[in-house]
Write a protein that holds these residues in place. Structure first.
Motif, mmCIF file in Angstrom:
data_model
loop_
_atom_site.group_PDB
_atom_site.id
_atom_site.type_symbol
_atom_site.label_atom_id
_atom_site.label_comp_id
_atom_site.label_asym_id
_atom_site.label_seq_id
_atom_site.Cartn_x
_atom_site.Cartn_y
_atom_site.Cartn_z
ATOM 1 N N THR A 1 37.396 43.740 43.379
ATOM 2 C CA THR A 1 36.248 42.804 43.271
ATOM 3 C C THR A 1 36.685 41.162 43.604
ATOM 4 O OG1 THR A 1 35.139 44.089 41.962
ATOM 5 C CG2 THR A 1 34.348 42.008 41.868
ATOM 6 N N LYS B 1 34.512 39.051 46.686
ATOM 7 C CA LYS B 1 33.940 37.940 46.204
ATOM 8 C C LYS B 1 34.455 36.661 47.240
ATOM 9 C CE LYS B 1 31.678 39.230 41.948
ATOM 10 N NZ LYS B 1 32.003 39.004 40.381
ATOM 11 N N SER C 1 32.946 47.375 39.963
ATOM 12 C CA SER C 1 33.326 45.803 40.105
ATOM 13 C C SER C 1 33.982 45.539 39.090
ATOM 14 C CB SER C 1 31.605 45.683 39.938
ATOM 15 O OG SER C 1 31.967 44.099 39.946
ATOM 16 N N GLY D 1 30.475 42.274 45.230
ATOM 17 C CA GLY D 1 31.690 42.250 44.383
ATOM 18 C C GLY D 1 31.676 43.613 44.179
ATOM 19 N N GLU D 2 30.825 44.741 44.509
ATOM 20 C CA GLU D 2 30.731 46.218 44.216
ATOM 21 C C GLU D 2 31.467 46.830 45.516
ATOM 22 O OE1 GLU D 2 27.567 47.493 41.237
ATOM 23 O OE2 GLU D 2 27.028 47.523 43.051
#
Ligand SMILES: Cc1cc2nc3c(=O)[nH]c(=O)nc-3n(C[C@H](O)[C@H](O)[C@H](O)COP(=O)(O)OP(=O)(O)OC[C@H]3O[C@@H](n4cnc5c(N)ncnc54)[C@H](O)[C@@H]3O)c2cc1C
Ligand code: FES
Ligand code: FES
Length: 488
Positions: free
Chosen positions: A218, A222, A335, A359-360
């Motif tokens: 994650t 991001k 996540s 983020g998943e």
């Protein structure tokens, strides 16, 4: 956690470290342009012709071998995807320089090569088969297995008969032992060490991160990194200039990514499990699904392409999607360290639009295996049988209950809308009903009302409607007649 900035693999037995911008190259380009290994050819650069075939060892991170050497298309494999593996090119097959290995000799003696451009690819694809058969103690190859092994290789001038004749004359038990040379205990020990450390490469125009812990994925997502599983879809997009993503998050080192668990009624697979691995794992327990996978792409693609990549790609004609939906598949979404589960049929919000939050990522998938009371049937309709993309595909799951009634029905169809669809109207009509000609007519009508197929190069809208309608009718008829002990 400590990381390294060098992709490390063995190339024809020699430890190789790739630094900097060369990591953005496809392996075929790296071999030809940086290493002078021009035996590996590039023709289509999209995984379709097999001219660029090389062999790799595939081992899970704990060192357990999942199979012997596997053929892959090096034209769509970025260099870091080979990190932690042992790679063999056509130059590495013979024991001595300028001599031929037994596969090369056999094809040459059967006049299996004219211009020769496709030949190294054929030799490599056959070498995978020969090595696999050698390791399992076989002394000959059947024509069927030779043809299956070569579905990912195209030849325009020799014709296939001579190549197949040459391959049939090979005795695998007398062929060179590639595993001994390129997959020795010492090589594997070194590679295991490599695979324990995360890889982070940052150059001016290309960055790649390969974490070892699932919980770290994650962080990179991001930062705008794009996840890469087997890279077969992504590699084609790069070669055809259809993506400008220069930050790549490779999942090849992630813990438990290669794990498959088959219990009495469910299969659970990790993010990097390939179609070849899934096929081997379910061959005995779910032969219908295994046979369906036989007409998925080519051996080279199946050795690389992950099941998760197929569902994450979100194509309305992705072949595993209807099959998995019919098998009540659940997607594991992660996540950080947190996981949630979602029905596969709820993953798609629109054309290639997934229900994933920032983020998943998808870390695995689980699905059901049928029992004796259940029939599962699959459909793939394409313009040619092997190595082709579906015009329409589908899967039907029928559980029989008391009194000949259907106790559970799941139908999923692809190529008939913006996403693969579960057809609730059909499922509702089948649930609790007894099969009959009237019911079949009514469910086919319900199916036609639920779909909106497009016309494109693979088929017209009308063609797609006819194919799925006829398939559903014939499948239900077969199930109905079998239940009555009558052959349709
Ligand atoms: C020659 C050829 C033949 C093919 N034949 C077929 C066929 O017969 N049937 C068929 O259905 N497909 C076919 N494909 C398409 C492709 O091989 C499959 O879709 C494959 O399963 C993709 O898996 P991958 O691991 O290579 O995906 P990747 O290329 O790694 O990823 C595919 C997409 O999913 C995203 N992604 C990857 N992993 C994750 C994750 N864990 N979480 C979230 N997003 C993720 C990536 O960013 C990318 O957008 C073919 C492709 C080629 C090149
Ligand atoms: S060059 Fe055609 S498959 Fe790689
Ligand atoms: S020998 Fe010429 S393409 Fe195969």
């Amino acid at each position: 956690m400590k990381s390294r900035n060098t992709t490390t693999f063995f190339l024809n037995g020699e430890k190789t470290a790739v630094t900097g911008a060369d990591n953005s190259l496809m392996l075929a380009d790296y071999l030809r342009e940086r290493r002078g290994l021009v035996g590996t050819k590039i023709v289509c650069a999209e995984g379709d012709c097999g001219a660029c075939t090389v062999l790799v060892t595939k081992k899970s991170r704990d060192g357990k071998k999942s199979s012997a050497f596997q053929s892959i298309n090096s034209c769509i494999a970025r260099v870091p995807q080979l990190d932690g593996l042992s790679v063999v090119t056509v130059e590495g097959l013979s024991q001595e320089q300028h001599s031929q290995c037994s596969v090369q000799k056999a094809v040459y003696e059967a006049h299996g090569s004219q211009c020769g451009f496709c030949t190294p690819g054929f030799i490599m694809a056959l070498s995978e088969l020969v090595d696999r058969r050698k390791q399992s103690g076989h002394s000959n190859l059947s024509e069927k297995e030779i043809k299956n092994a070569l579905t990912g290789n195209l030849c325009r001038c020799t014709g296939y008969d001579a190549i197949i004749r040459g391959a049939s004359s090979i005795n695998p038990s007398q062929a060179e032992d590639l595993e001994k040379r390129y997959c020795s205990k010492q090589i594997e020990r070194e590679l295991q060490g490599v695979r324990k450390t995360p890889l982070v490469i940052e150059t001016e125009h290309f960055s790649l991160a390969a974490p070892t812990r699932a919980s770290e994925v994650t962080t990179w997502l991001k930062k705008g990194y794009r996840p890469l599983s087997g890279g077969t879809d992504f590699g084609v997009q790069v070669n055809k200039f259809k993506t400008d993503d220069t930050k790549v998050l490779s999942l090849h080192l992630v813990e438990k990514a290669d794990v498959i668990t088959v219990s009495s009624n469910r299969v659970s697979i990790g993010v990097r499990v390939t179609f070849a691995e899934l096929r081997r794992a379910i061959e005995k327990r779910f032969p219908e699904f295994a046979s369906y996978l036989d007409i998925f792409a080519s051996p080279q693609i199946k050795n690389t392409a992950s099941v998760v990549g197929n569902i994450a790609n979100g194509s309305p004609i992705g072949d595993s999607i209807p099959a998995l939906m019919a098998c009540d598949a659940i997607v594991v979404i992660q996540s950080g360290a947190k996981k949630r589960k979602l029905e596969l049929s709820k993953l798609y919000l629109g054309y290639r639009k997934l229900a994933l939050k920032r983020g998943e990522w998808i870390s695995g998938i689980e699905f059901q295996i049928p029992d004796k009371k259940t029939t599962v049937q699959f459909l793939k309709s394409s313009q040619r049988k092997d190595l082709d993309i579906s015009a329409v595909n589908g899967a039907l799951w029928i559980e029989r209950g008391a009194g000949g009634k259907i106790s559970k029905a799941r139908l999923a169809v692809g190529g008939v809308g913006a996403t693969v669809l579960r057809i609730a109207a059909v499922e509702e009509k089948l649930q609790g009903a007894k099969l009959s000609a009237d019911l079949r007519a009514s469910v086919v009508e319900a199916l036609q009302k639920s779909i909106t197929p497009l016309s494109d190069v693979r088929g017209t809208s009308a063609f797609r409607r006819v194919i799925v309608g006829n398939w559903l009718n014939e499948t239900l008829k077969k199930i109905e007649f079998e239940a009555r002990g009558v052959r349709s």
